[in-house]
Motif scaffolding. Sequence first.
Motif, mmCIF file in Angstrom:
data_model
loop_
_atom_site.group_PDB
_atom_site.id
_atom_site.type_symbol
_atom_site.label_atom_id
_atom_site.label_comp_id
_atom_site.label_asym_id
_atom_site.label_seq_id
_atom_site.Cartn_x
_atom_site.Cartn_y
_atom_site.Cartn_z
ATOM 1 N N TYR A 280 0.831 -1.207 0.000
ATOM 2 C CA TYR A 280 0.000 0.000 0.000
ATOM 3 C C TYR A 280 0.862 1.252 0.000
ATOM 4 O O TYR A 280 0.619 2.195 -0.773
ATOM 5 C CB TYR A 280 -0.925 -0.004 1.225
ATOM 6 N N LEU A 281 1.872 1.281 0.851
ATOM 7 C CA LEU A 281 2.718 2.462 0.939
ATOM 8 C C LEU A 281 3.471 2.700 -0.370
ATOM 9 O O LEU A 281 3.603 3.841 -0.823
ATOM 10 C CB LEU A 281 3.705 2.318 2.103
ATOM 11 N N ALA A 301 -5.644 14.885 -4.767
ATOM 12 C CA ALA A 301 -6.737 14.568 -3.861
ATOM 13 C C ALA A 301 -7.953 14.019 -4.594
ATOM 14 O O ALA A 301 -8.899 13.547 -3.969
ATOM 15 C CB ALA A 301 -7.133 15.814 -3.077
ATOM 16 N N GLY A 302 -7.932 14.060 -5.931
ATOM 17 C CA GLY A 302 -9.069 13.581 -6.710
ATOM 18 C C GLY A 302 -8.938 12.125 -7.106
ATOM 19 O O GLY A 302 -8.255 11.328 -6.468
ATOM 20 N N THR A 303 -9.599 11.772 -8.192
ATOM 21 C CA THR A 303 -9.645 10.374 -8.611
ATOM 22 C C THR A 303 -8.272 9.834 -9.002
ATOM 23 O O THR A 303 -8.063 8.633 -9.004
ATOM 24 C CB THR A 303 -10.606 10.208 -9.794
ATOM 25 N N GLY A 304 -7.347 10.725 -9.323
ATOM 26 C CA GLY A 304 -6.020 10.275 -9.696
ATOM 27 C C GLY A 304 -5.277 9.593 -8.573
ATOM 28 O O GLY A 304 -4.297 8.887 -8.811
ATOM 29 N N MET A 305 -5.746 9.800 -7.338
ATOM 30 C CA MET A 305 -5.075 9.196 -6.195
ATOM 31 C C MET A 305 -5.785 7.944 -5.695
ATOM 32 O O MET A 305 -5.402 7.374 -4.685
ATOM 33 C CB MET A 305 -4.983 10.193 -5.047
ATOM 34 N N ALA A 306 -6.820 7.510 -6.364
ATOM 35 C CA ALA A 306 -7.507 6.287 -5.948
ATOM 36 C C ALA A 306 -6.596 5.085 -6.149
ATOM 37 O O ALA A 306 -5.828 5.016 -7.112
ATOM 38 C CB ALA A 306 -8.793 6.106 -6.749
ATOM 39 N N LEU A 307 -6.656 4.148 -5.198
ATOM 40 C CA LEU A 307 -5.890 2.905 -5.297
ATOM 41 C C LEU A 307 -6.892 1.749 -5.302
ATOM 42 O O LEU A 307 -7.226 1.197 -4.249
ATOM 43 C CB LEU A 307 -4.919 2.776 -4.122
ATOM 44 N N PRO A 308 -7.383 1.365 -6.488
ATOM 45 C CA PRO A 308 -8.444 0.349 -6.561
ATOM 46 C C PRO A 308 -8.074 -0.972 -5.897
ATOM 47 O O PRO A 308 -8.958 -1.659 -5.369
ATOM 48 C CB PRO A 308 -8.643 0.173 -8.073
ATOM 49 N N ALA A 309 -6.800 -1.317 -5.894
ATOM 50 C CA ALA A 309 -6.389 -2.599 -5.308
ATOM 51 C C ALA A 309 -6.646 -2.652 -3.810
ATOM 52 O O ALA A 309 -6.693 -3.740 -3.226
ATOM 53 C CB ALA A 309 -4.912 -2.858 -5.598
ATOM 54 N N PHE A 310 -6.802 -1.481 -3.190
ATOM 55 C CA PHE A 310 -7.002 -1.427 -1.727
ATOM 56 C C PHE A 310 -8.375 -0.864 -1.349
ATOM 57 O O PHE A 310 -8.661 -0.698 -0.167
ATOM 58 C CB PHE A 310 -5.901 -0.573 -1.086
ATOM 59 N N TYR A 316 -10.774 2.183 4.073
ATOM 60 C CA TYR A 316 -10.176 2.873 2.930
ATOM 61 C C TYR A 316 -10.788 4.257 2.713
ATOM 62 O O TYR A 316 -10.073 5.247 2.562
ATOM 63 C CB TYR A 316 -10.345 2.026 1.671
ATOM 64 N N ASP A 317 -12.115 4.329 2.719
ATOM 65 C CA ASP A 317 -12.766 5.605 2.395
ATOM 66 C C ASP A 317 -12.411 6.695 3.394
ATOM 67 O O ASP A 317 -12.284 7.867 3.019
ATOM 68 C CB ASP A 317 -14.287 5.424 2.362
ATOM 69 N N GLY A 318 -12.240 6.346 4.657
ATOM 70 C CA GLY A 318 -11.919 7.350 5.665
ATOM 71 C C GLY A 318 -10.437 7.632 5.797
ATOM 72 O O GLY A 318 -10.031 8.792 5.946
ATOM 73 N N ARG A 319 -9.612 6.579 5.754
ATOM 74 C CA ARG A 319 -8.180 6.761 6.011
ATOM 75 C C ARG A 319 -7.382 7.157 4.777
ATOM 76 O O ARG A 319 -6.420 7.926 4.883
ATOM 77 C CB ARG A 319 -7.591 5.457 6.575
ATOM 78 N N HIS A 320 -7.750 6.622 3.626
ATOM 79 C CA HIS A 320 -6.904 6.845 2.448
ATOM 80 C C HIS A 320 -6.754 8.331 2.097
ATOM 81 O O HIS A 320 -5.621 8.791 1.868
ATOM 82 C CB HIS A 320 -7.442 6.054 1.255
ATOM 83 N N PRO A 321 -7.826 9.131 2.063
ATOM 84 C CA PRO A 321 -7.637 10.560 1.755
ATOM 85 C C PRO A 321 -6.713 11.255 2.752
ATOM 86 O O PRO A 321 -5.921 12.126 2.358
ATOM 87 C CB PRO A 321 -9.056 11.132 1.819
#
Length: 337
Positions: A280-281, A301-310, A316-321
């Motif tokens: 992940y890191l 901060a937008g969709t370009g930073m989404a990590l679909p594998a995780f 994920y929704d709360g911590r990833h941003p």
Amino acid sequence: MLEQGYPAAPGLTRRGLLAGSVCLAWSTAPLKGLADEACLGDLPALVRAGPDRWWVPASNREPDAANGGLTAQLVAVRDRERLWLVGSGPTPAFGARLACALSAATGLAVTDIVHTRAAPELAMGNVAFPQARLWALPEVLAAMRARCPECQARLRSQIGAAGASLQPESIRPPTLPVAAPGVAEGRLGPFEWRAFERNRGDRVLVLRHGPSGPPSPADPGLVIAQGLLWAWDVPDLHGLNAETLQATWPALQAWAGTAWVLGEQGGLSSAAGLADHIAYLQALRAAIEPYLAQGDLLGAAGTGMALPAFANRPRYDGRHPLNVQRLWLELEPTIFR
């Protein structure tokens, strides 16, 4: 390798008795009524993690009124006539209930509590165990002496009425160092231990409790890594340093070997849970760096930073941003070197 935690005779050492007597003198008042009522209410769940080992499940969220601050998994280990705790829980009231549950399961009173790092969720239950010796790394001892009142106040504000037993006089910081300053590994009672960094200069104690015989599929041993593993979830990078973790997680994974690993949240895991954090890191850093080079935080901060594998991880929704922001701030100075 330094070895501590076994007195010359059963019971507390003279130093431990003196420390316990001092703590008992000022900790009896906040416990009045708690101990008598604790065993009549709902007791914390104790889950077997091998012979003479139990762990207490915790919420995978931040401290709030619903979880009462129980957001870090705790461990109990029976070692002959002694009973060791790794963390005492978030409040004296919880600690009193935990004492009841452990007494029922083991027939023993807690004799020793190990604090892996300075965190109120792991230490505010200490006062419920007035005869227990309290252990920590030297720098954790100092941090808790200095910051416990502030940390207690913050935790109480987070959990509301569930923190009614959190009073200034109910603070009992650890007093016994597991080793001399700077020592990185040793033995404490039934545990092997190593100190790993979470941030530059911020060490956390990781404990291993091995099987009585050779490791086997039935009992490969248990590594307790509070503050370093959120099993099969997105890690919480708050207060952590990614560059440090790039060295710590692989080293911890190697040290854990085939043992079960119990981290901050998420239940039991193999060392593969640490490999998941490493992946992940790496993915997060690879996603951030192109935006960082362009100075495009809004894009990052937008969709370009989404990590679909995780994306299927529970938090994920709360911590990833938030992890995006934290790693961005850590990496940003490297652009201006």
